[in-house]
Design a protein around this motif. Structure first.
Motif, PDB file in Angstrom:
ATOM      1  N   MET A 140      24.354   2.399  50.751  1.00  0.00           N
ATOM      2  CA  MET A 140      24.386   3.034  49.434  1.00  0.00           C
ATOM      3  C   MET A 140      24.101   4.533  49.528  1.00  0.00           C
ATOM      4  SD  MET A 140      22.760   0.250  46.784  1.00  0.00           S
ATOM      5  CE  MET A 140      21.468  -0.413  47.814  1.00  0.00           C
ATOM      6  N   LEU A 141      23.154   4.911  50.373  1.00  0.00           N
ATOM      7  CA  LEU A 141      22.850   6.341  50.524  1.00  0.00           C
ATOM      8  C   LEU A 141      24.035   7.097  51.120  1.00  0.00           C
ATOM      9  CD1 LEU A 141      19.132   6.143  51.697  1.00  0.00           C
ATOM     10  CD2 LEU A 141      19.983   7.025  49.511  1.00  0.00           C
ATOM     11  N   LEU A 142      24.711   6.482  52.082  1.00  0.00           N
ATOM     12  CA  LEU A 142      25.911   7.112  52.640  1.00  0.00           C
ATOM     13  C   LEU A 142      26.992   7.264  51.574  1.00  0.00           C
ATOM     14  CD1 LEU A 142      26.046   5.352  56.121  1.00  0.00           C
ATOM     15  CD2 LEU A 142      25.757   7.804  55.703  1.00  0.00           C
ATOM     16  N   ARG A 143      27.150   6.241  50.758  1.00  0.00           N
ATOM     17  CA  ARG A 143      28.148   6.307  49.687  1.00  0.00           C
ATOM     18  C   ARG A 143      27.771   7.363  48.649  1.00  0.00           C
ATOM     19  NH1 ARG A 143      29.226   1.110  46.436  1.00  0.00           N
ATOM     20  NH2 ARG A 143      27.858   0.403  48.077  1.00  0.00           N
ATOM     21  N   LEU A 144      26.486   7.453  48.305  1.00  0.00           N
ATOM     22  CA  LEU A 144      26.038   8.490  47.375  1.00  0.00           C
ATOM     23  C   LEU A 144      26.335   9.878  47.936  1.00  0.00           C
ATOM     24  CD1 LEU A 144      22.581   7.249  46.038  1.00  0.00           C
ATOM     25  CD2 LEU A 144      24.573   7.845  44.675  1.00  0.00           C
ATOM     26  N   PHE A 145      26.076  10.062  49.220  1.00  0.00           N
ATOM     27  CA  PHE A 145      26.344  11.353  49.853  1.00  0.00           C
ATOM     28  C   PHE A 145      27.826  11.696  49.768  1.00  0.00           C
ATOM     29  CE2 PHE A 145      27.400  14.002  53.518  1.00  0.00           C
ATOM     30  CZ  PHE A 145      26.544  15.068  53.295  1.00  0.00           C
ATOM     31  N   GLU A 146      28.668  10.722  50.080  1.00  0.00           N
ATOM     32  CA  GLU A 146      30.110  10.946  50.001  1.00  0.00           C
ATOM     33  C   GLU A 146      30.544  11.240  48.564  1.00  0.00           C
ATOM     34  OE1 GLU A 146      31.815   7.454  51.778  1.00  0.00           O
ATOM     35  OE2 GLU A 146      31.090   7.995  53.773  1.00  0.00           O
ATOM     36  N   ASN A 147      30.021  10.489  47.608  1.00  0.00           N
ATOM     37  CA  ASN A 147      30.371  10.693  46.207  1.00  0.00           C
ATOM     38  C   ASN A 147      29.903  12.048  45.694  1.00  0.00           C
ATOM     39  OD1 ASN A 147      31.491   8.140  46.156  1.00  0.00           O
ATOM     40  ND2 ASN A 147      29.807   7.212  45.030  1.00  0.00           N
ATOM     41  N   ALA A 148      28.839  12.576  46.271  1.00  0.00           N
ATOM     42  CA  ALA A 148      28.292  13.862  45.823  1.00  0.00           C
ATOM     43  C   ALA A 148      29.280  15.001  46.025  1.00  0.00           C
ATOM     44  CB  ALA A 148      26.971  14.161  46.537  1.00  0.00           C
ATOM     45  N   GLU A 149      30.259  14.806  46.902  1.00  0.00           N
ATOM     46  CA  GLU A 149      31.295  15.828  47.086  1.00  0.00           C
ATOM     47  C   GLU A 149      32.010  16.102  45.765  1.00  0.00           C
ATOM     48  OE1 GLU A 149      35.255  16.644  49.798  1.00  0.00           O
ATOM     49  OE2 GLU A 149      33.814  15.147  50.445  1.00  0.00           O
ATOM     50  N   PHE A 206      10.799  -4.161  53.369  1.00  0.00           N
ATOM     51  CA  PHE A 206      12.238  -4.314  53.170  1.00  0.00           C
ATOM     52  C   PHE A 206      12.781  -5.323  54.181  1.00  0.00           C
ATOM     53  CE2 PHE A 206      11.603  -0.296  51.103  1.00  0.00           C
ATOM     54  CZ  PHE A 206      12.627  -0.168  50.178  1.00  0.00           C
ATOM     55  N   ALA A 207      13.630  -6.209  53.726  1.00  0.00           N
ATOM     56  CA  ALA A 207      14.309  -7.149  54.612  1.00  0.00           C
ATOM     57  C   ALA A 207      15.434  -6.409  55.324  1.00  0.00           C
ATOM     58  CB  ALA A 207      14.875  -8.314  53.803  1.00  0.00           C
ATOM     59  N   PRO A 208      15.848  -6.882  56.510  1.00  0.00           N
ATOM     60  CA  PRO A 208      16.936  -6.217  57.239  1.00  0.00           C
ATOM     61  C   PRO A 208      18.202  -6.001  56.401  1.00  0.00           C
ATOM     62  CG  PRO A 208      15.878  -7.808  58.665  1.00  0.00           C
ATOM     63  CD  PRO A 208      15.282  -7.993  57.289  1.00  0.00           C
ATOM     64  N   ASN A 209      18.564  -6.994  55.578  1.00  0.00           N
ATOM     65  CA  ASN A 209      19.766  -6.829  54.755  1.00  0.00           C
ATOM     66  C   ASN A 209      19.559  -5.767  53.669  1.00  0.00           C
ATOM     67  OD1 ASN A 209      17.983  -8.661  53.417  1.00  0.00           O
ATOM     68  ND2 ASN A 209      19.667  -9.363  52.129  1.00  0.00           N
ATOM     69  N   GLU A 210      18.333  -5.597  53.195  1.00  0.00           N
ATOM     70  CA  GLU A 210      18.035  -4.544  52.217  1.00  0.00           C
ATOM     71  C   GLU A 210      18.123  -3.165  52.860  1.00  0.00           C
ATOM     72  OE1 GLU A 210      14.903  -6.373  49.031  1.00  0.00           O
ATOM     73  OE2 GLU A 210      14.151  -6.113  51.085  1.00  0.00           O
ATOM     74  N   ILE A 211      17.653  -3.069  54.096  1.00  0.00           N
ATOM     75  CA  ILE A 211      17.725  -1.800  54.820  1.00  0.00           C
ATOM     76  C   ILE A 211      19.179  -1.403  55.034  1.00  0.00           C
ATOM     77  CG2 ILE A 211      17.215  -0.655  57.020  1.00  0.00           C
ATOM     78  CD1 ILE A 211      14.639  -2.435  57.105  1.00  0.00           C
ATOM     79  N   LYS A 212      19.992  -2.375  55.443  1.00  0.00           N
ATOM     80  CA  LYS A 212      21.420  -2.088  55.633  1.00  0.00           C
ATOM     81  C   LYS A 212      22.060  -1.673  54.316  1.00  0.00           C
ATOM     82  CE  LYS A 212      25.868  -3.960  57.140  1.00  0.00           C
ATOM     83  NZ  LYS A 212      26.543  -3.012  56.297  1.00  0.00           N
ATOM     84  N   ALA A 213      21.752  -2.385  53.254  1.00  0.00           N
ATOM     85  CA  ALA A 213      22.321  -2.057  51.935  1.00  0.00           C
ATOM     86  C   ALA A 213      21.869  -0.667  51.485  1.00  0.00           C
ATOM     87  CB  ALA A 213      21.911  -3.111  50.914  1.00  0.00           C
ATOM     88  N   LEU A 214      20.605  -0.339  51.707  1.00  0.00           N
ATOM     89  CA  LEU A 214      20.091   0.982  51.341  1.00  0.00           C
ATOM     90  C   LEU A 214      20.830   2.073  52.102  1.00  0.00           C
ATOM     91  CD1 LEU A 214      18.072   2.801  49.862  1.00  0.00           C
ATOM     92  CD2 LEU A 214      16.441   2.332  51.716  1.00  0.00           C
ATOM     93  N   ARG A 215      20.984   1.891  53.406  1.00  0.00           N
ATOM     94  CA  ARG A 215      21.715   2.887  54.213  1.00  0.00           C
ATOM     95  C   ARG A 215      23.152   3.044  53.713  1.00  0.00           C
ATOM     96  NH1 ARG A 215      18.626   1.021  59.106  1.00  0.00           N
ATOM     97  NH2 ARG A 215      17.274   2.795  59.522  1.00  0.00           N
TER      98      ARG A 215
END
Length: 156
Positions: A141-150, A130-139
């Motif tokens: 997106m996962l944070l947003r998914l967690f928030e949306n899961a509410e 994974f490129a650094p920008n992909e890692i940041k994007a993944l993090r």
């Protein structure tokens, strides 16, 4: 003739479903890390509590429940086990006398700190390629998914 799992065709819809993919990845990561935790005498749920307390000390049970991804009844049993090993202790809150905060003991902090490099190695393997920008994007997106899961809590 018996068919093996490897020769079965999986439905394409399932292979593309985000919850399915996350569950598969999470299960694989969790199983591997749980195996690595055995020499430390912790299971994955106990590690999540210790790691959470290492980074955010003195959490209430409700805060810890959110960070450690465990419901409060299971969390109470986890805290009991960690307390019996002298890894955590319960303290009365200085701001709210009715509230209990959970903190790592010195022994718990030392154990958690000794596991952090292992956790970082596991993460490093997972992020291979994974490129650094992909890692940041993944993090992100996962944070947003967690928030949306509410929002799932409101579904029937």
């Amino acid at each position: 003739m018996a068919t093996t799992v490897n020769t079965l065709k999986r439905p394409q819809e399932l292979e593309k479903a985000i919850p399915f993919l996350m569950a598969r990845a999470g299960s694989r990561m969790g199983n591997a890390f749980a195996k690595a935790l055995k020499p430390f005498g912790l299971n994955l749920s106990e590690w999540r509590v210790c790691a959470s307390l290492l980074y955010v000390p003195g959490q209430t049970l409700s805060e810890l429940s959110l960070h450690a991804s465990s419901d409060t009844s299971a969390l109470s049993r986890i805290i009991d086990r960690l307390e019996s090993q002298a890894l955590v202790r319960r303290e009365k809150s200085t701001t709210d006398g009715r509230s209990i905060r959970v903190v790592l003991t010195e022994k718990g902090q030392a154990l958690a700190l000794s596991i952090v490099p292992l956790a970082k190695r596991h993460e490093s393997v997972l992020l291979t390629g994974f490129a650094p920008n992909e890692i940041k994007a993944l993090r992100d997106m996962l944070l947003r998914l967690f928030e949306n899961a509410e929002g799932l809590d409101d579904l029937p």
